[in-house]
Write a protein that holds these residues in place. Structure first.
Motif, mmCIF file in Angstrom:
data_model
loop_
_atom_site.group_PDB
_atom_site.id
_atom_site.type_symbol
_atom_site.label_atom_id
_atom_site.label_comp_id
_atom_site.label_asym_id
_atom_site.label_seq_id
_atom_site.Cartn_x
_atom_site.Cartn_y
_atom_site.Cartn_z
ATOM 1 N N THR A 2 -22.151 102.295 -20.093
ATOM 2 C CA THR A 2 -22.756 101.960 -21.137
ATOM 3 C C THR A 2 -21.757 101.948 -22.470
ATOM 4 O O THR A 2 -21.790 101.162 -23.322
ATOM 5 C CB THR A 2 -23.752 102.802 -21.445
ATOM 6 O OG1 THR A 2 -24.709 102.886 -20.297
ATOM 7 C CG2 THR A 2 -24.652 102.397 -22.825
ATOM 8 N N ILE A 3 -21.079 103.147 -22.641
ATOM 9 C CA ILE A 3 -19.995 103.068 -23.991
ATOM 10 C C ILE A 3 -19.221 101.733 -23.644
ATOM 11 O O ILE A 3 -18.918 101.118 -24.865
ATOM 12 C CB ILE A 3 -19.237 104.203 -23.766
ATOM 13 C CG1 ILE A 3 -20.178 105.577 -23.994
ATOM 14 C CG2 ILE A 3 -18.278 104.353 -24.764
ATOM 15 C CD1 ILE A 3 -19.666 106.742 -23.939
ATOM 16 N N ILE A 4 -18.548 101.551 -22.640
ATOM 17 C CA ILE A 4 -17.553 100.376 -22.418
ATOM 18 C C ILE A 4 -18.241 99.021 -22.714
ATOM 19 O O ILE A 4 -17.737 98.307 -23.627
ATOM 20 C CB ILE A 4 -17.063 100.389 -21.276
ATOM 21 C CG1 ILE A 4 -16.233 101.532 -20.882
ATOM 22 C CG2 ILE A 4 -16.224 99.252 -20.841
ATOM 23 C CD1 ILE A 4 -15.642 101.726 -19.429
ATOM 24 N N GLY A 5 -19.645 99.068 -22.265
ATOM 25 C CA GLY A 5 -20.362 97.786 -22.494
ATOM 26 C C GLY A 5 -20.648 97.345 -24.093
ATOM 27 O O GLY A 5 -20.431 96.386 -24.477
ATOM 28 N N VAL A 6 -21.102 98.688 -24.716
ATOM 29 C CA VAL A 6 -21.320 98.558 -26.123
ATOM 30 C C VAL A 6 -20.027 98.115 -26.788
ATOM 31 O O VAL A 6 -20.020 97.196 -27.738
ATOM 32 C CB VAL A 6 -21.937 99.766 -26.600
ATOM 33 C CG1 VAL A 6 -22.199 99.839 -28.285
ATOM 34 C CG2 VAL A 6 -23.377 100.078 -26.058
ATOM 35 N N LEU A 7 -19.118 98.734 -26.514
ATOM 36 C CA LEU A 7 -17.894 98.679 -27.473
ATOM 37 C C LEU A 7 -17.077 97.008 -26.968
ATOM 38 O O LEU A 7 -16.320 96.554 -27.988
ATOM 39 C CB LEU A 7 -16.717 99.439 -27.190
ATOM 40 C CG LEU A 7 -17.138 101.100 -27.645
ATOM 41 C CD1 LEU A 7 -16.223 102.133 -27.270
ATOM 42 C CD2 LEU A 7 -17.562 101.218 -29.041
ATOM 43 N N SER A 8 -17.411 96.879 -25.911
ATOM 44 C CA SER A 8 -16.540 95.546 -25.481
ATOM 45 C C SER A 8 -17.291 94.434 -25.203
ATOM 46 O O SER A 8 -16.800 93.251 -25.112
ATOM 47 C CB SER A 8 -15.903 95.734 -24.319
ATOM 48 O OG SER A 8 -16.663 96.314 -23.170
ATOM 49 N N ALA A 9 -18.797 94.476 -25.039
ATOM 50 C CA ALA A 9 -19.475 93.203 -24.728
ATOM 51 C C ALA A 9 -19.244 92.110 -25.859
ATOM 52 O O ALA A 9 -19.039 90.941 -25.481
ATOM 53 C CB ALA A 9 -20.900 93.693 -24.523
#
Length: 608
Positions: free
Chosen positions: A216-223
């Motif tokens: 989730t953290i990676i998705g929020v930061l990179s999406a």
């Protein structure tokens, strides 16, 4: 058997979907009659009955795992006829649309290739699934039905890539981007879960939660960054130049020819250019001061980042600039793009200038409305003063009239009349002196309204009056023509002279013939140090018997054609008072039912 029945049901869904899609493409049908919905009802029955045994198929046989031989049910012929009609009627409908000239060239090309694709699909499907098996007993090709859809898909892909079919490029691009992002997030989650299971205890319940949190953290930061990267990489594929020059120009100019709202003009041209040129943004820089266009600045220019600046020039004046951002594909603007923008700039500049002039006229109209309100308030105050005067006169006359009544009553009963007559005469003389003194006082009070007299240019004042009254005249189905001698200077109160002229123009607008466009002439001329201001109209005119009384206070013409026209009867009296106080005079000449002309004469300032 169920698989075969599903095939029959799927064919119904395919046929009815194509039927309504073609009827709606490229413009939606407005009719909603029973016949419009009848095919949908029939198709629903076909879909349901496709799963009934022995209805459309009684048995089937798979030969060498390559093709199927189907034994028809008792209603197979009816099924085939309805499906054929559902497929064939839209083709004829599409053929009729293809021959219409009401669509743009791009839409006509879409219709043409869609017609070819569906026609080829229908003919090959009819050949392989009906004619060959039934007429020639050849069943080897009936398994090709699903594969024939690839032909239709090929035509649709061609239309999408060359003619932006259904404007679907954005949908496809966004679907690809979001699918890729979703796949990346799911893959990251599974990879993290596999890694955590290898490092920690596989049965730990914390591994899925930790993987989900990290993902989730990676998705929020990179999406967002992934989406921007994919959009930039796919824009050259989905947003290549692909528009018809004449159609785009026609679409852009369609609203410019009649709209006078500058925000509507901006939104319309922005939408057209963004859609056809596939640019990032369109901005406007409208100038407040329209300076003359300097040589060399009338052509568009391209900066180092690929953005275009298009000057908007009308009547050799720079109205503003149109700023076009980069193309989403990253490609430079070609010569056709530049020619389109240069040609469009002429119509756009004219439309914007017209919109700005309309806004100025609206401002003039608002100023005129405020002036009318101010004048109305002044007249209301004058009317209140008039009522006070009438009240004073009534009170002043009450006593002498009472005496007269008493004396007349006594006259009937007394034999001596000489003393009574003398009393009556004295009372009448007293009443006469009171009225004279009261009117004299009213005249002096009027003079207490100090005049701010100075030298001013009467020609410029009358030009200004004709401009803002002209806006009101147009809304009253009238027009004002001017004949103004230049540089006529007089000594007087500019506001009071303006009030007198507006009063005459107001009467000209009010007393017009119903259903006939009123023509009003406002002019100035000078001769031998005398200034003549004339206001002439083609309205109702004034009856000759009323002309001598037209400037009397509270007097109004009472002919039937004026009974519904409001007024106080003070306007001309006020105008005459102002003119007389300036040492001038006002006269009227009228032919009843045809024309009326007011002429003001004023002393002209002596030139040094």
């Amino acid at each position: 058997m169920l698989a075969v029945q599903l095939g029959f049901a799927s064919a119904v869904i395919l046929a009815i979907s194509k039927y309504y899609f073609i009827l709606y493409f490229p413009t939606r049908l407005k009719q909603r009659s029973f016949l419009f919905w009848l095919p949908l009802g029939i198709s629903t029955l076909l879909f349901i009955t496709s799963f009934f045994n022995d209805f459309y198929v009684s048995d089937f046989q798979v030969v060498d795992s390559a093709y199927i031989i189907i034994e028809n049910g008792q209603y197979a012929g009816l099924y085939a006829a309805i499906i054929t009609w559902l497929l064939l009627y839209p083709i004829f409908h599409l053929y009729k649309k293809m021959r219409l000239d009401t669509y743009s060239q791009r839409i006509r090309e879409q219709v043409k290739f869609l017609f070819l694709g569906i026609s080829v699909f229908f003919v090959l499907g009819l050949l392989t699934n009906s004619i060959l098996p039934i007429v020639f007993n050849i069943h080897h090709f009936n398994g090709l039905g699903p594969s024939l859809s690839l032909i239709l898909a090929g035509f649709i892909v061609y239309i999408i890539s060359h003619y932006n079919f259904l404007n679907i490029s954005v949908v496809i691009q966004r679907s690809f981007i979001y699918t890729t992002i979703a796949g990346t997030i799911i893959g990251s989650y599974l990879l993290l879960l596999f890694t955590l299971n290898e490092i920690f205890t596989p049965s730990s319940h914390l591994n899925p939660a930790a993987s989900g949190l990290i993902t989730t953290i990676i998705g929020v930061l990179s999406a967002r960054r992934i989406a921007d990267y994919l959009r930039k990489k796919t824009d050259p594929l989905f947003f290549k130049d692909n528009y018809n020059y004449s159609d785009t120009l026609e679409e852009a100019c369609e609203l410019l020819n009649h709209d006078i709202d500058i925000e509507n003009i901006k939104q319309h041209t922005t939408a057209v250019l963004t859609k056809n040129l596939k640019v990032e943004e369109v901005k406007y820089d409208i100038l407040d001061d329209h300076a003359p266009a300097r040589p060399g600045l009338s052509k568009l220019s391209v900066n180092t980042s690929g953005e275009i600046t298009v000057p908007l020039i009308s009547n050799e004046r720079l109205i503003g600039r149109l700023l076009i951002g980069e193309k989403r594909s990253g490609d430079p603007f070609n010569q056709a793009d530049k020619q389109l923008l240069q040609t469009l700039s002429y119509s756009l500049a004219t439309a914007i200038e017209r919109a700005l002039l309309h806004k100025q006229l609206q401002d003039y109209a608002r100023q005129l409305e405020q002036k009318v309100k101010d004048r109305t308030a002044e007249l209301e105050q004058a009317y209140q003063s008039q009522r006070d005067i009438v009240s004073n006169i009534a009170h002043g006359l009450q006593t002498p009239i009472t005496i007269i009544e008493n004396e007349l009553s006594n006259q009937r009963s007394l034999s001596k009349t000489s003393d009574s007559l003398q009393t009556l005469q004295n009372s009448l003389a007293s009443m006469s002196r009171f009225i004279h003194d009261l009117l004299r006082l009213t005249h002096l009070e009027a003079k207490a309204d100090n005049y701010l007299k100075k030298d001013f240019n009467l020609s410029e004042l009358v030009k200004e009056i004709s401009t803002y009254v002209g806006v009101l005249a147009d809304s009253h189905d009238a027009e004002i023509n001017t004949k103004i001698e230049s540089d006529v200077v007089i000594f007087g109160d500019q506001k009071k002279i303006e009030e007198a002229i507006i009063s005459l123009l107001s009467n000209a607008l009010k007393y017009k013939k119903p259903g006939v466009r009123q023509k009003i002439t406002l002019g100035i001329k000078s001769n031998n140090n005398i200034v003549y201001i004339f206001v002439s109209d083609t309205g109702l005119g004034i009856p000759p018997e009323d002309l001598p009384m037209i400037f009397n206070r509270l007097f109004r013409v009472t002919t039937s054609d004026r009974k519904d026209i409001p007024g106080s009867g003070l306007g001309l009296a006020i105008a005459k008072t102002i003119v007389v106080d300036h040492g001038g005079s006002i006269t009227v000449d009228s032919t009843y039912g045809e024309t009326t002309t007011f002429i003001i004469t004023l002393p002209q300032k002596t030139k040094v």
